[in-house]
Motif scaffolding. Structure first.
Motif, mmCIF file in Angstrom:
data_model
loop_
_atom_site.group_PDB
_atom_site.id
_atom_site.type_symbol
_atom_site.label_atom_id
_atom_site.label_comp_id
_atom_site.label_asym_id
_atom_site.label_seq_id
_atom_site.Cartn_x
_atom_site.Cartn_y
_atom_site.Cartn_z
ATOM 1 N N ARG A 19 36.526 57.387 39.124
ATOM 2 C CA ARG A 19 37.019 56.669 40.295
ATOM 3 C C ARG A 19 36.165 55.449 40.618
ATOM 4 N NH1 ARG A 19 42.041 58.823 40.806
ATOM 5 N NH2 ARG A 19 42.081 60.885 41.764
ATOM 6 N N PRO A 20 36.777 54.258 40.763
ATOM 7 C CA PRO A 20 36.043 53.163 41.422
ATOM 8 C C PRO A 20 35.783 53.586 42.862
ATOM 9 C CG PRO A 20 38.048 52.378 40.351
ATOM 10 C CD PRO A 20 38.133 53.872 40.388
ATOM 11 N N PHE A 21 34.565 53.460 43.346
ATOM 12 C CA PHE A 21 34.225 54.154 44.588
ATOM 13 C C PHE A 21 33.902 53.238 45.754
ATOM 14 C CE2 PHE A 21 31.660 57.037 47.282
ATOM 15 C CZ PHE A 21 32.572 58.070 47.383
ATOM 16 N N SER A 22 32.850 52.448 45.656
ATOM 17 C CA SER A 22 32.270 51.821 46.842
ATOM 18 C C SER A 22 33.263 50.994 47.633
ATOM 19 C CB SER A 22 31.080 50.942 46.425
ATOM 20 O OG SER A 22 30.048 51.732 45.901
ATOM 21 N N SER A 23 34.160 50.279 46.953
ATOM 22 C CA SER A 23 35.031 49.344 47.662
ATOM 23 C C SER A 23 36.147 50.029 48.422
ATOM 24 C CB SER A 23 35.664 48.376 46.658
ATOM 25 O OG SER A 23 36.561 49.077 45.808
ATOM 26 N N GLY A 24 36.523 51.242 48.042
ATOM 27 C CA GLY A 24 37.747 51.832 48.544
ATOM 28 C C GLY A 24 37.736 52.279 49.985
ATOM 29 N N PHE A 25 36.656 52.074 50.710
ATOM 30 C CA PHE A 25 36.616 52.447 52.114
ATOM 31 C C PHE A 25 37.183 51.336 53.004
ATOM 32 C CE2 PHE A 25 33.750 55.290 50.105
ATOM 33 C CZ PHE A 25 33.750 56.446 50.855
ATOM 34 N N TYR A 26 37.079 50.115 52.576
ATOM 35 C CA TYR A 26 37.490 48.994 53.423
ATOM 36 C C TYR A 26 38.308 47.936 52.677
ATOM 37 C CZ TYR A 26 33.277 50.882 55.700
ATOM 38 O OH TYR A 26 32.341 51.713 56.235
ATOM 39 N N CYS A 27 37.978 47.707 51.440
ATOM 40 C CA CYS A 27 38.399 46.479 50.744
ATOM 41 C C CYS A 27 39.481 46.776 49.723
ATOM 42 C CB CYS A 27 37.175 45.870 50.056
ATOM 43 S SG CYS A 27 37.487 44.294 49.288
ATOM 44 N N GLY A 28 40.591 46.076 49.793
ATOM 45 C CA GLY A 28 41.651 46.229 48.806
ATOM 46 C C GLY A 28 42.665 47.300 49.131
ATOM 47 N N PRO B 106 60.715 26.704 40.417
ATOM 48 C CA PRO B 106 60.500 26.512 41.857
ATOM 49 C C PRO B 106 59.055 26.089 42.120
ATOM 50 C CG PRO B 106 61.600 28.608 41.408
ATOM 51 C CD PRO B 106 61.153 28.077 40.085
ATOM 52 N N TYR B 107 58.882 25.199 43.081
ATOM 53 C CA TYR B 107 57.545 24.733 43.460
ATOM 54 C C TYR B 107 57.348 25.013 44.936
ATOM 55 C CZ TYR B 107 53.627 21.502 44.234
ATOM 56 O OH TYR B 107 52.415 20.946 44.572
ATOM 57 N N ARG B 108 56.442 25.970 45.226
ATOM 58 C CA ARG B 108 56.210 26.393 46.606
ATOM 59 C C ARG B 108 54.708 26.313 46.904
ATOM 60 N NH1 ARG B 108 60.649 25.792 45.944
ATOM 61 N NH2 ARG B 108 62.440 27.185 46.189
ATOM 62 N N PRO B 109 54.203 25.134 47.239
ATOM 63 C CA PRO B 109 52.752 24.939 47.374
ATOM 64 C C PRO B 109 52.156 25.382 48.708
ATOM 65 C CG PRO B 109 53.881 22.857 47.695
ATOM 66 C CD PRO B 109 54.956 23.858 47.355
ATOM 67 N N ALA B 110 52.552 26.554 49.188
ATOM 68 C CA ALA B 110 51.955 27.140 50.393
ATOM 69 C C ALA B 110 51.840 28.639 50.168
ATOM 70 C CB ALA B 110 52.802 26.860 51.628
ATOM 71 N N SER B 111 50.742 29.230 50.615
ATOM 72 C CA SER B 111 50.562 30.670 50.420
ATOM 73 C C SER B 111 49.691 31.244 51.526
ATOM 74 C CB SER B 111 49.940 30.975 49.051
ATOM 75 O OG SER B 111 48.680 30.341 48.921
ATOM 76 N N CYS B 112 49.895 32.529 51.759
ATOM 77 C CA CYS B 112 49.065 33.294 52.688
ATOM 78 C C CYS B 112 48.309 34.332 51.877
ATOM 79 C CB CYS B 112 49.934 33.968 53.750
ATOM 80 S SG CYS B 112 49.013 35.090 54.845
ATOM 81 N N TYR B 113 46.992 34.374 52.056
ATOM 82 C CA TYR B 113 46.165 35.290 51.282
ATOM 83 C C TYR B 113 45.248 36.045 52.227
ATOM 84 C CZ TYR B 113 43.374 36.966 47.336
ATOM 85 O OH TYR B 113 42.738 37.757 46.406
ATOM 86 N N TRP B 114 44.985 37.301 51.886
ATOM 87 C CA TRP B 114 44.151 38.135 52.747
ATOM 88 C C TRP B 114 43.325 39.072 51.894
ATOM 89 C CZ3 TRP B 114 48.975 39.356 51.213
ATOM 90 C CH2 TRP B 114 49.230 40.676 50.836
ATOM 91 N N TYR B 115 42.305 39.642 52.527
ATOM 92 C CA TYR B 115 41.523 40.669 51.833
ATOM 93 C C TYR B 115 40.853 41.553 52.887
ATOM 94 C CZ TYR B 115 40.737 42.047 47.026
ATOM 95 O OH TYR B 115 40.815 42.688 45.821
ATOM 96 N N ARG B 116 39.564 41.826 52.712
ATOM 97 C CA ARG B 116 38.911 42.874 53.501
ATOM 98 C C ARG B 116 39.093 42.696 55.007
ATOM 99 N NH1 ARG B 116 33.165 45.944 53.378
ATOM 100 N NH2 ARG B 116 33.036 46.318 55.593
#
Length: 810
Positions: free
Chosen positions: A104-113, A329-339
């Motif tokens: 299992r990948p461990f450390s990140s799975g409490f908050y991130c992703g 199609p050309y859509r040059p705007a995006s919304c990105y998020w993470y932790r």
């Protein structure tokens, strides 16, 4: 002597960050582990000295092999190996499969992703997504730091954006703290913690109900927006397929036969009332007015209205661009998020809200838009919806189709999280509350490789209690960090400049990124481990696992797993009855996947492969058959099945967040308790020189950089500081409702929301060997871990924390 970037690598254009530039300093870190160690002190605790003693490699390997052999004869799942070493993950998984357990990948799975991977998987066709920084023009970043320091392709993204400034791009960073990325952005929007979904849904409301800025053709033909939904929330179906209303046919038909499906409207089919999924969305978000969202978030209503208009217009809906002879199609705007958006009580709903902004403008895996990274093969389900083909290496799972819930079979109770990509926090309950959560088996041996969960997971008291409950701990590490102090057996790990691995290049979740050529590269040693080992050259910690597997008698099973995970073909398949040196394993993997002329010799000499691909391969969005989801109808089915399990066995799992459309719900700390002094939020943030790994605090030059920038100080807004009688440089105590208290130095600034105090998330080392190398707050000590503070859908832990700040007197 020095590390330089490779200018031929399109992932970074040869640019490297402060961590890359400081690699040599960490390579010669004086705290490095150089030989196997065994614990002499049977007592374990934060204040206990392990009393490690050096032992020989042969003895240490025998100790571990004997233990694993005994456990395997009983139940191999009682060994729980964890790591966050993605470059080596396929090797680890093969070893675990051969043994009979899971890695299992461990450390990140409490908050991130937690709310990233499952939603990206069923929308962009990859484990991750990445904004098209080369062709994009408008980047809405919510709780993340693209182009400034962190997330994938940091140097590429920073270069792409910087060379088009000023005037050609706009970055809008929404964050309680003016992070390093926000400091480089065209606009920083401070927001109250835990309210991002309200802000995002207000933008959605503006786009669909006020401005009418959405990609109608994309929504009709490439999403489930036209699917008809009954009042009970489920699809209206015929012969198992969702129905739509076709405006040209003036009749109901299945989605796959429609020519011009209606996007809006209310209909009656055989007396059953239904609405299109898009109409359901429009009605659902209509209450998120800019004024209402402003009251929740503190973002001014006019700012919300302006950003919605900017974003919708920047998306260039209907526009196209030519790529390698194809009009796309050309859509040059995006919304990105993470932790920042993920680490909350209602994490999954937050991610759904963010992804809506991308789907509405049709920017999914097209030039300028939100691109897939770590791409996987995709397929279409019977309902016509996009999902991922399960990868040979396992690991991250898409949220749709959901997995059938059941009583737990795994130590992290994964079966109780049917749409999540992992369930690391549930592992804690499996140890602390095994009867209540129906844990299937105890953990006998924890194997920790290249990660530090005692530092990065939860509070010190809780992690101390967890580590004390596990009978035996093995650590493969470069230094005696906070987790290694609990180990019974320690093996020396390698610095990446000493290591050879091919990464995830040959599994189905490889390091491909849309919009780029096909690129292969890995890690190869620039120097070698200087201390005696059983091998001619110690170049990968898998050599330890390989030797243990041979001594414990399951090496043939490991070879079978490698054949499967790497997809090895004749004549390169591994013979389970033979033994291979590590270098030969790498050679066979390379030749089988890249061609006979691309073996180990080529890899050491060159090792970078860049292949041009077609427009269809660069941008898969316009060409795949599956539709992406506006309406998550599968959540209702997952909720029903999970309810049956948790009710039958009285498991305390709350399923109320299994909703088909996102909504903002307050986290426990949103409203301060009446009359209490805990009126501030404490948040943490990343810094470029010490993100993604506590090991970087062992590097003095990076710690000096942190101190120069005062990143270990507590950020306090100047208006807040004035009310509390604090000045820049004062010493103060930050204290939570639960009595956690830290002494800190105050950094008065305008770069933080007035209701927020901010600390560097990677500060506050507390291992005996390394604590002197780091000052600052250990943020995880403030985290509350209980049923009220965990998102039971994504399994993210809530990071909204209320504190008070008191000036030190005297």
């Amino acid at each position: 002597m020095k590390v330089e970037g490779d200018p031929d690598n399109p992932f970074n254009y040869g640019k490297i960050c402060a961590k890359g530039n400081s690699a040599v300093f960490h390579l010669y870190n004086p705290y490095r582990v150089s030989t196997p160690l065994i614990r002499n002190n049977p007592r374990k605790g934060l204040n206990e000295d392990p009393e490690f003693q050096q032992i020989s490699w042969d003895e240490s390997l025998d100790i571990l092999a004997d233990r694993l052999r005994r456990i395997r004869s009983r139940d191999p799942r009682m060994v729980y190996p964890v790591s966050f070493d993605f470059a080596n993950l396929d090797l680890y998984r093969a070893w675990a499969l051969g043994y009979g357990t899971l890695w299992r990948p461990f450390s990140s799975g409490f908050y991130c992703g937690n709310n990233v991977h499952p939603i990206h998987g069923i929308t962009v066709g990859g484990i991750e997504a990445d904004p098209d920084t080369e062709l994009g023009k408008y980047f809405l970043l919510v709780g993340c730091q693209v182009g400034g320091m962190a997330n994938w392709f940091a140097m590429r993204a920073a270069t792409d954006i910087a060379k088009r400034r000023p005037g050609e791009v706009k970055v809008v960073a929404v964050d309680p703290v003016c992070s390093y990325t926000a400091g480089k952005a065209e606009e920083w929007v401070p927001i109250r913690p835990g309210t991002d979904a309200a802000f995002l849904l207000a933008l959605v409301n503006q786009l669909v109900n006020v401005l009418n800025l959405y990609d109608t053709a994309f929504l009709k033909h490439r999403t489930n927006a036209p699917y008809l939904v009954k009042n009970d929330g489920h699809y209206l179906k015929s012969d198992g397929k969702p129905l739509v209303y076709d405006e040209d046919m003036h009749d109901f038909t299945t989605f796959d036969k429609a020519r011009n499906p209606s996007l809006v409207g209310q209909y009656f089919y055989d007396g059953v009332e239904c609405r299109t999924a898009f109409q359901k969305l429009k009605d659902h978000v209509s209450g998120y007015t800019p004024g209402h969202a402003s009251e929740i978030t503190t973002v001014p209503a006019e700012t919300i209205e302006r950003i919605a208009k900017e974003y919708g217009e920047a998306a260039n809906i209907g526009g196209t661009i030519e790529v390698k002879g194809k009009r796309l199609p050309y859509r040059p705007a995006s919304c990105y998020w993470y932790r920042g958006l993920s680490a909350h009580k209602h994490s999954y709903l937050n991610g759904m809200a963010a992804m809506l902004l991308n789907v509405l403008v049709g920017n999914i895996d097209v030039p300028g838009g939100l691109l897939a990274y770590r791409r996987m093969k995709t397929m279409s389900t019977e309902e016509g919806l996009l999902t991922l083909v399960p990868g040979r290496g396992g690991g991250i799972f898409p949220g749709y189709p959901y997995r059938k819930p059941s009583l737990p079979k795994s130590a992290d109770l994964f079966e109780l999280a049917p749409v999540a990509c992992y369930s690391r926090p549930f592992f804690i309950w499996g140890i602390t509350k095994p009867e209540e959560f129906r844990a299937p088996h105890p953990i006998d041996t924890l194997m920790v490789v290249r990660c530090n969960p005692v530092k990065t997971a939860l509070s010190r008291p809780l992690m101390e209690a967890i580590m004390k409950k596990i009978p035996y701990v093995v650590s493969i590490t470069t230094e005696i960090d906070e987790t290694a102090e609990f180990a019974d057996l320690v093996f020396p790990d390698l610095h990446y400049l000493e290591r050879m691995t091919v990464g995830l290049a040959f599994t189905d979740n490889r390091l491909d990124r849309s919009g780029l050529p096909r690129v292969f590269f890995g890690q190869k040693p620039a120097t070698f481990f200087k201390h005696p080992t059983p091998w001619r050259n110690y170049v990968n910690n898998f050599q330890i696992l390989h030797e243990v597997a041979e001594r414990a008698g399951f090496l043939p099973e490991v070879y079978k797993a490698l054949n499967f995970i790497w997809g090895l073909r004749e004549p390169y398949k591994l013979d389970p009855n033979k033994r291979y040196e590590f270098e030969e394993l790498i050679d066979r993997c390379l030749r089988s996947n890249l061609g006979n002329d691309k073996g180990l010799e080529w890899y050491i000499r060159d090792g970078l492969l860049v292949e041009e691909v077609s427009a269809e391969e660069m941008y898969r969005g316009p060409f795949w058959s599956g539709r992406v989801q506006v309406y998550y109808e599968f959540m209702l089915h997952a909720k029903k099945d999970l309810d049956e399990v948790v009710r039958e066995y009285n498991i305390p799992i709350d399923t109320s967040d299994y909703l088909p459309l996102p909504e903002w719900r307050p986290c426990p700390a949103y409203t301060p308790k009446p009359g209490e002094k805990y009126q501030l939020f404490l948040v943490n943030y990343k810094t470029p020189q010490q993100s993604y790994g506590s090991i970087f605090q062992s590097v003095k030059v990076l710690q000096d950089l942190t101190e120069t920038h005062r990143d270990d100080d507590l950020l306090v807004n100047m208006l807040t500081a004035s009310k509390l009688g604090l000045r820049d440089g004062d010493t103060a105590y930050v204290e939570s409702e639960n009595g956690v208290r830290f002494k800190t130095r105050v950094r008065v600034s305008e770069l933080v929301h007035p209701e927020v105090v901010g600390c560097h998330g990677n500060s506050g080392r507390f291992s005996k060997q390394l604590s002197a190398q780091s000052s600052g707050i250990h943020w995880n000590d403030f985290v509350v871990f209980d049923e009220e503070h965990v998102d039971f859908v994504s399994t993210a832990v809530d990071s909204c924390v209320r504190v008070k700040l008191v000036k030190e007197v005297g």
